[in-house]
Motif scaffolding. Sequence first.
Motif, PDB file in Angstrom:
ATOM      1  N   LEU A 138       0.826  -1.207   0.000  1.00 17.29           N
ATOM      2  CA  LEU A 138       0.000   0.000   0.000  1.00 17.29           C
ATOM      3  C   LEU A 138       0.863   1.260   0.000  1.00 17.29           C
ATOM      4  N   VAL A 139       1.922   1.278   0.815  1.00 12.13           N
ATOM      5  CA  VAL A 139       2.793   2.454   0.875  1.00 12.13           C
ATOM      6  C   VAL A 139       3.495   2.668  -0.462  1.00 12.13           C
ATOM      7  N   ASN A 140       3.966   1.589  -1.090  1.00 20.50           N
ATOM      8  CA  ASN A 140       4.655   1.718  -2.378  1.00 20.50           C
ATOM      9  C   ASN A 140       3.713   2.217  -3.468  1.00 20.50           C
ATOM     10  N   MET A 141       2.588   1.538  -3.649  1.00 14.04           N
ATOM     11  CA  MET A 141       1.664   1.927  -4.713  1.00 14.04           C
ATOM     12  C   MET A 141       1.035   3.286  -4.436  1.00 14.04           C
ATOM     13  N   GLY A 142       0.761   3.589  -3.160  1.00 14.58           N
ATOM     14  CA  GLY A 142       0.225   4.904  -2.827  1.00 14.58           C
ATOM     15  C   GLY A 142       1.196   6.020  -3.137  1.00 14.58           C
ATOM     16  N   GLY A 143       2.501   5.785  -2.938  1.00 16.36           N
ATOM     17  CA  GLY A 143       3.494   6.798  -3.286  1.00 16.36           C
ATOM     18  C   GLY A 143       3.616   6.999  -4.787  1.00 16.36           C
ATOM     19  N   VAL A 144       3.509   5.914  -5.567  1.00 17.87           N
ATOM     20  CA  VAL A 144       3.640   6.028  -7.021  1.00 17.87           C
ATOM     21  C   VAL A 144       2.467   6.804  -7.611  1.00 17.87           C
ATOM     22  N   VAL A 145       1.262   6.575  -7.124  1.00 18.15           N
ATOM     23  CA  VAL A 145       0.090   7.249  -7.693  1.00 18.15           C
ATOM     24  C   VAL A 145      -0.167   8.603  -7.047  1.00 18.15           C
ATOM     25  N   GLY A 146       0.645   9.014  -6.065  1.00 14.76           N
ATOM     26  CA  GLY A 146       0.538  10.340  -5.487  1.00 14.76           C
ATOM     27  C   GLY A 146      -0.390  10.455  -4.299  1.00 14.76           C
ATOM     28  N   LEU A 147      -0.847   9.334  -3.734  1.00 22.45           N
ATOM     29  CA  LEU A 147      -1.717   9.392  -2.565  1.00 22.45           C
ATOM     30  C   LEU A 147      -0.938   9.458  -1.261  1.00 22.45           C
ATOM     31  N   LEU A 148       0.330   9.063  -1.281  1.00 20.85           N
ATOM     32  CA  LEU A 148       1.177   9.073  -0.096  1.00 20.85           C
ATOM     33  C   LEU A 148       2.549   9.643  -0.468  1.00 20.85           C
ATOM     34  N   PRO A 149       3.285  10.167   0.493  1.00 18.57           N
ATOM     35  CA  PRO A 149       4.650  10.629   0.187  1.00 18.57           C
ATOM     36  C   PRO A 149       5.550   9.450  -0.185  1.00 18.57           C
ATOM     37  N   ILE A 150       6.586   9.741  -0.939  1.00 17.10           N
ATOM     38  CA  ILE A 150       7.545   8.712  -1.336  1.00 17.10           C
ATOM     39  C   ILE A 150       8.393   8.332  -0.122  1.00 17.10           C
ATOM     40  N   THR A 151       8.457   7.035   0.150  1.00 13.60           N
ATOM     41  CA  THR A 151       9.235   6.553   1.294  1.00 13.60           C
ATOM     42  C   THR A 151      10.367   5.622   0.881  1.00 13.60           C
ATOM     43  N   GLY A 152      10.389   5.166  -0.363  1.00 10.72           N
ATOM     44  CA  GLY A 152      11.487   4.327  -0.818  1.00 10.72           C
ATOM     45  C   GLY A 152      11.365   2.860  -0.476  1.00 10.72           C
ATOM     46  N   VAL A 153      10.178   2.387  -0.119  1.00 13.58           N
ATOM     47  CA  VAL A 153      10.016   0.963   0.178  1.00 13.58           C
ATOM     48  C   VAL A 153       9.674   0.225  -1.124  1.00 13.58           C
ATOM     49  N   PRO A 154      10.196  -0.988  -1.319  1.00 13.34           N
ATOM     50  CA  PRO A 154       9.924  -1.730  -2.554  1.00 13.34           C
ATOM     51  C   PRO A 154       8.544  -2.374  -2.540  1.00 13.34           C
ATOM     52  N   LEU A 155       8.069  -2.737  -3.716  1.00  6.43           N
ATOM     53  CA  LEU A 155       6.806  -3.451  -3.861  1.00  6.43           C
ATOM     54  C   LEU A 155       7.078  -4.935  -3.647  1.00  6.43           C
ATOM     55  N   PRO A 156       6.485  -5.556  -2.629  1.00 11.35           N
ATOM     56  CA  PRO A 156       6.830  -6.957  -2.298  1.00 11.35           C
ATOM     57  C   PRO A 156       6.627  -7.900  -3.475  1.00 11.35           C
ATOM     58  N   LEU A 157       7.611  -8.786  -3.662  1.00  5.58           N
ATOM     59  CA  LEU A 157       7.598  -9.843  -4.677  1.00  5.58           C
ATOM     60  C   LEU A 157       7.728  -9.323  -6.105  1.00  5.58           C
ATOM     61  N   ILE A 158       7.735  -8.009  -6.301  1.00  4.44           N
ATOM     62  CA  ILE A 158       7.769  -7.453  -7.656  1.00  4.44           C
ATOM     63  C   ILE A 158       9.006  -6.597  -7.872  1.00  4.44           C
ATOM     64  N   SER A 159       9.295  -5.678  -6.969  1.00  4.47           N
ATOM     65  CA  SER A 159      10.449  -4.801  -7.144  1.00  4.47           C
ATOM     66  C   SER A 159      11.753  -5.580  -7.072  1.00  4.47           C
ATOM     67  N   ALA A 160      12.766  -5.070  -7.751  1.00  7.62           N
ATOM     68  CA  ALA A 160      14.098  -5.675  -7.678  1.00  7.62           C
ATOM     69  C   ALA A 160      14.682  -5.424  -6.296  1.00  7.62           C
ATOM     70  N   GLY A 161      15.278  -6.453  -5.730  1.00 11.19           N
ATOM     71  CA  GLY A 161      15.875  -6.350  -4.401  1.00 11.19           C
ATOM     72  C   GLY A 161      16.056  -7.724  -3.812  1.00 11.19           C
ATOM     73  N   GLY A 162      17.250  -8.037  -3.370  1.00 11.77           N
ATOM     74  CA  GLY A 162      17.568  -9.388  -2.942  1.00 11.77           C
ATOM     75  C   GLY A 162      17.055  -9.748  -1.565  1.00 11.77           C
ATOM     76  N   SER A 163      17.498  -9.018  -0.519  1.00  9.41           N
ATOM     77  CA  SER A 163      17.102  -9.370   0.839  1.00  9.41           C
ATOM     78  C   SER A 163      15.605  -9.222   1.047  1.00  9.41           C
ATOM     79  N   SER A 164      15.007  -8.210   0.416  1.00  3.78           N
ATOM     80  CA  SER A 164      13.566  -8.029   0.544  1.00  3.78           C
ATOM     81  C   SER A 164      12.812  -9.204  -0.064  1.00  3.78           C
ATOM     82  N   LEU A 165      13.249  -9.677  -1.230  1.00  2.50           N
ATOM     83  CA  LEU A 165      12.559 -10.784  -1.886  1.00  2.50           C
ATOM     84  C   LEU A 165      12.700 -12.075  -1.090  1.00  2.50           C
TER      85      LEU A 165
END
Length: 444
Positions: free
Chosen positions: A344-371
């Motif tokens: 919710l925080v990731n998608m809300g930041g992309v569409v402008g409903l929330l401030p950008i916080t830099g958290v990845p989109l689970p299971l979709i964004s690139a990132g090793g430890s998060s995945l």
Amino acid sequence: MTAARIEPDAPAGPHRPPVRPREAVSGLLRRPMASYYLLLASSGLLLGLGLIMVLSASSIDSYATSGSAFTIFIKQLTFAVLGIPAFWLALRLPMRVWPMLGWPLVVLAVILLLLLPFLGKEVNDAKLWLAIGPIQIQPVEVAKLALVLWGSAVLVRKRPLLTEWRHLAVPLLVVSVVLFGLVGIEDFGGMVLLLFILIALLWTAGVRFRVFATLGAIAVVGLVPLIAGNPERISRLTSFTDPFAHQDQAGYQVVRGFYSLGTGGWFGLGLGQSREKWGGLPEAHNDFIFAIIGEELGVLGCLVVVVLFGALTYAGIRVATRVDDPFRRLVAAAGTVWLAGQALVNMGGVVGLLPITGVPLPLISAGGSSLVLTMFVVGMLASFARHEPEAVLALHARGRPWWMRWAGIPLPELPGRSRQALRSGRAGRPLGRPTHRTRTGGRR
């Protein structure tokens, strides 16, 4: 001579009314293993879509930096393969082991967070990754898992004393504040997710509302210095109110994300046809991959992602409401809020409903430890889904198939009540539901 009238053939069997989609879905959700299969299906589809979109979104940047369009994708695919053993480990861990993992993970998370200022890798003016040789991990991911498991164990142990502040504050709030402070120095978005997890734990444990009001006031007081002491966070908040007024500086990424989403329309430009990934949108394969999904797959593609996360959230909450163990209930609720809140925080930041916080989109964004950690959490939820009372009966009734024996996944432990139900032939039927009887007591 008149011709005999030919009557149409009567149906061979009784007339069957058409099956309505709502009834079909309701019937599937009533099955004992519905939570388990819904978790596997939603997370598997999100992971597959994520690999495809990472390949598409990172191809240009990857080719510019390494000479190959597949470098970032291969790295993400490697972490996805590493996530399979993590999922398998969580799926087969005995239930008695989970409460024991809390304190070791808290200690590990604190140590990693303390090392972050000295050994951390600085990206975009923040040290979020800890580089230990060739391995890079995000300590905040360990902190999230630690708070979920350790907090659940503490609340279960102190369950009769939760009405007293001193029993709630020590050690739960003290350790939580330490984790929040160490994470919030460098990662504001990670600290917000830790707050989501803590709220989910307290809410599921049945803590009174006045406690939430007090914690809310404390959180607001604590967030102010963390925001005011960081110029980048202040610029993100100011650009959030009007990103186009700051599109040359702090609002640049948000505005480019808007252009990416607006270009896609309903059906998108087509897979691989994004224009913003050609250097226009920063972090296109990471934090803003949802914007590339909107550009290439359109509004329908974004809706598919939202529906899949909704299905994953529903499955996790379903597990939390159906398991009969308090610890598993708390862990399932907090783990689900973790994944759903991060999405919710990731998608809300992309569409402008929330401030950008830099958290990845689970299971979709690139990132090793998060995945890898996300796949471990999904495996944990799937393990708890197999321990729902109805699922336990169904699994013992059918036995262990060959693939489960080959993978070393044991059957869940059969409690006394479930063992009696299995012997009486009620396997696979919801526990606690009385059989249909007439008013005279005879069976229908």
